[in-house]
Design a protein around this motif. Structure first.
Motif, PDB file in Angstrom:
ATOM      1  N   GLU A 188       0.833  -1.207   0.000  1.00 25.60           N
ATOM      2  CA  GLU A 188       0.000   0.000   0.000  1.00 25.60           C
ATOM      3  C   GLU A 188       0.870   1.260   0.000  1.00 25.60           C
ATOM      4  OE1 GLU A 188      -2.502  -0.359   3.377  1.00 25.60           O
ATOM      5  OE2 GLU A 188      -3.714  -1.992   2.537  1.00 25.60           O
ATOM      6  N   ILE A 189       1.956   1.230   0.791  1.00 25.86           N
ATOM      7  CA  ILE A 189       2.869   2.381   0.833  1.00 25.86           C
ATOM      8  C   ILE A 189       3.518   2.586  -0.531  1.00 25.86           C
ATOM      9  CG2 ILE A 189       5.035   3.233   1.815  1.00 25.86           C
ATOM     10  CD1 ILE A 189       4.249   1.847   4.439  1.00 25.86           C
ATOM     11  N   THR A 190       3.981   1.478  -1.136  1.00 27.70           N
ATOM     12  CA  THR A 190       4.607   1.559  -2.458  1.00 27.70           C
ATOM     13  C   THR A 190       3.626   2.084  -3.491  1.00 27.70           C
ATOM     14  OG1 THR A 190       6.075  -0.297  -1.916  1.00 27.70           O
ATOM     15  CG2 THR A 190       5.790   0.242  -4.243  1.00 27.70           C
ATOM     16  N   GLU A 191       2.387   1.599  -3.427  1.00 29.12           N
ATOM     17  CA  GLU A 191       1.370   2.039  -4.373  1.00 29.12           C
ATOM     18  C   GLU A 191       1.068   3.522  -4.197  1.00 29.12           C
ATOM     19  OE1 GLU A 191      -1.474   1.571  -7.427  1.00 29.12           O
ATOM     20  OE2 GLU A 191       0.130   0.255  -6.722  1.00 29.12           O
ATOM     21  N   ARG A 192       0.979   3.968  -2.957  1.00 31.61           N
ATOM     22  CA  ARG A 192       0.708   5.385  -2.696  1.00 31.61           C
ATOM     23  C   ARG A 192       1.873   6.257  -3.170  1.00 31.61           C
ATOM     24  NH1 ARG A 192      -1.016   4.734   1.959  1.00 31.61           N
ATOM     25  NH2 ARG A 192       0.869   5.085   3.187  1.00 31.61           N
ATOM     26  N   GLN A 193       3.100   5.799  -2.924  1.00 29.67           N
ATOM     27  CA  GLN A 193       4.270   6.558  -3.385  1.00 29.67           C
ATOM     28  C   GLN A 193       4.300   6.643  -4.904  1.00 29.67           C
ATOM     29  OE1 GLN A 193       7.439   4.346  -1.515  1.00 29.67           O
ATOM     30  NE2 GLN A 193       7.480   5.664   0.278  1.00 29.67           N
ATOM     31  N   ARG A 194       3.951   5.545  -5.547  1.00 26.03           N
ATOM     32  CA  ARG A 194       3.939   5.547  -7.010  1.00 26.03           C
ATOM     33  C   ARG A 194       2.866   6.496  -7.543  1.00 26.03           C
ATOM     34  NH1 ARG A 194       3.375   0.246 -11.013  1.00 26.03           N
ATOM     35  NH2 ARG A 194       3.367   1.411 -12.970  1.00 26.03           N
ATOM     36  N   ALA A 195       1.693   6.479  -6.899  1.00 25.61           N
ATOM     37  CA  ALA A 195       0.620   7.381  -7.320  1.00 25.61           C
ATOM     38  C   ALA A 195       1.044   8.839  -7.150  1.00 25.61           C
ATOM     39  CB  ALA A 195      -0.645   7.091  -6.521  1.00 25.61           C
ATOM     40  N   GLU A 196       1.716   9.129  -6.037  1.00 23.48           N
ATOM     41  CA  GLU A 196       2.176  10.502  -5.796  1.00 23.48           C
ATOM     42  C   GLU A 196       3.218  10.914  -6.837  1.00 23.48           C
ATOM     43  OE1 GLU A 196       3.580  10.333  -1.819  1.00 23.48           O
ATOM     44  OE2 GLU A 196       1.583  10.442  -0.908  1.00 23.48           O
ATOM     45  N   GLU A 197       4.121   9.984  -7.187  1.00 20.37           N
ATOM     46  CA  GLU A 197       5.134  10.283  -8.198  1.00 20.37           C
ATOM     47  C   GLU A 197       4.490  10.527  -9.559  1.00 20.37           C
ATOM     48  OE1 GLU A 197       7.706   6.950  -8.065  1.00 20.37           O
ATOM     49  OE2 GLU A 197       8.685   7.535  -6.175  1.00 20.37           O
ATOM     50  N   GLU A 198       3.466   9.730  -9.874  1.00 23.20           N
ATOM     51  CA  GLU A 198       2.780   9.910 -11.153  1.00 23.20           C
ATOM     52  C   GLU A 198       2.065  11.255 -11.207  1.00 23.20           C
ATOM     53  OE1 GLU A 198       0.243   6.551 -11.372  1.00 23.20           O
ATOM     54  OE2 GLU A 198       1.825   5.156 -11.979  1.00 23.20           O
ATOM     55  N   ILE A 199       1.419  11.638 -10.107  1.00 24.02           N
ATOM     56  CA  ILE A 199       0.738  12.937 -10.058  1.00 24.02           C
ATOM     57  C   ILE A 199       1.746  14.072 -10.195  1.00 24.02           C
ATOM     58  CG2 ILE A 199      -0.565  14.491  -8.559  1.00 24.02           C
ATOM     59  CD1 ILE A 199      -1.955  11.985  -7.416  1.00 24.02           C
ATOM     60  N   ARG A 200       2.883  13.942  -9.482  1.00 29.17           N
ATOM     61  CA  ARG A 200       3.928  14.967  -9.560  1.00 29.17           C
ATOM     62  C   ARG A 200       4.473  15.072 -10.982  1.00 29.17           C
ATOM     63  NH1 ARG A 200       7.305  12.680  -6.454  1.00 29.17           N
ATOM     64  NH2 ARG A 200       6.203  13.262  -4.563  1.00 29.17           N
ATOM     65  N   PHE A 201       4.674  13.921 -11.608  1.00 34.01           N
ATOM     66  CA  PHE A 201       5.165  13.907 -12.985  1.00 34.01           C
ATOM     67  C   PHE A 201       4.166  14.582 -13.937  1.00 34.01           C
ATOM     68  CE2 PHE A 201       4.618  11.540 -17.000  1.00 34.01           C
ATOM     69  CZ  PHE A 201       5.751  11.984 -17.670  1.00 34.01           C
ATOM     70  N   LEU A 202       2.891  14.234 -13.794  1.00 29.00           N
ATOM     71  CA  LEU A 202       1.879  14.808 -14.683  1.00 29.00           C
ATOM     72  C   LEU A 202       1.756  16.312 -14.487  1.00 29.00           C
ATOM     73  CD1 LEU A 202      -0.892  12.052 -14.485  1.00 29.00           C
ATOM     74  CD2 LEU A 202       0.570  12.595 -16.439  1.00 29.00           C
ATOM     75  N   LEU A 203       1.789  16.756 -13.222  1.00 34.81           N
ATOM     76  CA  LEU A 203       1.692  18.190 -12.957  1.00 34.81           C
ATOM     77  C   LEU A 203       2.896  18.945 -13.533  1.00 34.81           C
ATOM     78  CD1 LEU A 203       0.351  18.180  -9.272  1.00 34.81           C
ATOM     79  CD2 LEU A 203      -0.902  18.836 -11.331  1.00 34.81           C
ATOM     80  N   THR A 204       4.096  18.396 -13.297  1.00 33.92           N
ATOM     81  CA  THR A 204       5.316  19.044 -13.792  1.00 33.92           C
ATOM     82  C   THR A 204       5.337  19.100 -15.314  1.00 33.92           C
ATOM     83  OG1 THR A 204       6.535  18.234 -11.851  1.00 33.92           O
ATOM     84  CG2 THR A 204       7.831  18.965 -13.751  1.00 33.92           C
TER      85      THR A 204
END
Length: 337
Positions: A147-163
């Motif tokens: 769950e932690i890994t999945e949440r971190q990946r989701a956060e990285e994807e959101i950060r990537f998309l925003l950037t």
């Protein structure tokens, strides 16, 4: 222990003893309490049985010919499949040195002969309950880590998309937007290199003039490179161009070695995985984004969707620029009138 046994038995126990009378006695004691019992008359058979179907607990006699209980325990603890099985040693010997050695080798408890019914059942019940609790905690920890890994990946994807979206919106033109998108994808998602392929003015061939290699020196990244061309029915970019659908190649060295043509540096990179994504505007392919990395991996639908989202932003960028250009023309017409 399989699921059927787990649902009908309080535990699966492997008894290892070269004395048939001890096997019969312990089996009778444990079966009266509903335990699933298996027997082995020597260490070799015990190790094989534990590997084929790991039990919840092993009752292991110390004094056996050929391979004693200590040696059996060493083998059990050296195997990833059996190292976590609790082992209760059994012996007629009650000297302190034997107990110490048993615990040093990984044993969890020690039962002496002659057997006492209540003691055997109490120690067995305690170790099985403890073993199952440890398994439950391990499973919970594994789920929590996932769950932690999945949440971190989701956060990285959101950060990537925003950037990436922000960078695209600030680009002066489509070419600059493609260039920054390719760079961000390689740096932030972990692809080793990539290219942008665009149809020529006649719509008969694909041409590439934008590329990025993550490990190259900065000056090499900005150095203009020769234009390569793909004819129809040749290579990953053209297939994506024709199908208007993403395509994932697990091993380009086998399936599509001609897909990456960018200089000697690129051909020596030992690329494995390839991904092609079309950039569509009104169902027309304006460009094909092609990515490569050195590690071989199976198709990741989630990653494809993320890159597809970036492609959609590029499409919106083009349409917005087109509208802006039309507004400029219209404004000039109004001023002229």
């Amino acid at each position: 222990m399989n699921e059927l046994t787990a649902s009908t038995s309080p535990g699966d126990i492997l008894i290892v003893d070269d004395a048939p009378e001890n096997l019969r006695l312990l089996s009778a004691i444990l079966k009266t309490q509903g335990y699933q019992v298996r027997q082995s008359i020597n260490g070799q058979l015990a190790l094989r049985a534990a590997q084929l179907n790991p039990p919840d607990l092993i009752l292991l006699d110390i004094s056996m010919p050929q391979m004693d209980g200590y040696e059996v325990c060493k083998h059990l603890k050296s195997s990833e499949k059996t190292r976590h099985i609790p082992v209760i040693f059994i012996s007629a010997l009650d000297r302190e040195v034997n107990k110490v050695k048993a615990f040093e080798l990984g044993g969890v408890d020690y039962i002496t002969k002659p057997f006492h019914l209540k003691e055997v059942l109490m120690r067995v019940q305690h170790q099985i309950a403890l073993h199952r609790l440890q398994n439950q905690l391990q499973a919970q920890n594994t789920r929590l880590q996932q769950e932690i890994t999945e949440r971190q990946r989701a956060e990285e994807e959101i950060r990537f998309l925003l950037t990436t979206t922000k960078a695209i919106s600030k680009s002066p033109d489509f070419h600059a937007a493609l260039k920054i998108t390719l760079r961000y994808i390689c740096l932030m998602i972990g692809w080793d290199c990539g290219e942008i392929w665009s149809p020529n003015s006649e719509g008969t061939k694909l041409e590439s003039s934008i590329w990025f290699v993550r490990e190259a020196k900065q000056e090499a990244l900005t150095h203009p490179s020769e234009t390569f061309k793909f004819a129809h029915n040749f290579g990953l970019p053209v297939r994506v161009w024709s199908s208007k659908q993403p395509e994932w190649i697990e091993n380009v060295l086998v399936q599509d070695i001609s897909a990456f043509l960018r200089s000697q540096m690129g051909s020596n990179m030992e690329l494995k995985t390839g991904l092609g994504i079309p950039i569509l505007v009104n169902d027309r392919v304006l460009a094909v984004l092609v990515l490569f990395k050195k590690t071989r991996s199976q198709a990741e639908q989630r990653l494809i969707e993320v890159v597809n989202t970036v492609a959609a932003h590029l499409s919106e960028f083009i349409q917005r620029k087109k509208i802006e250009a039309e507004l400029v023309v219209a404004y000039k017409e109004l001023k002229r009138l």
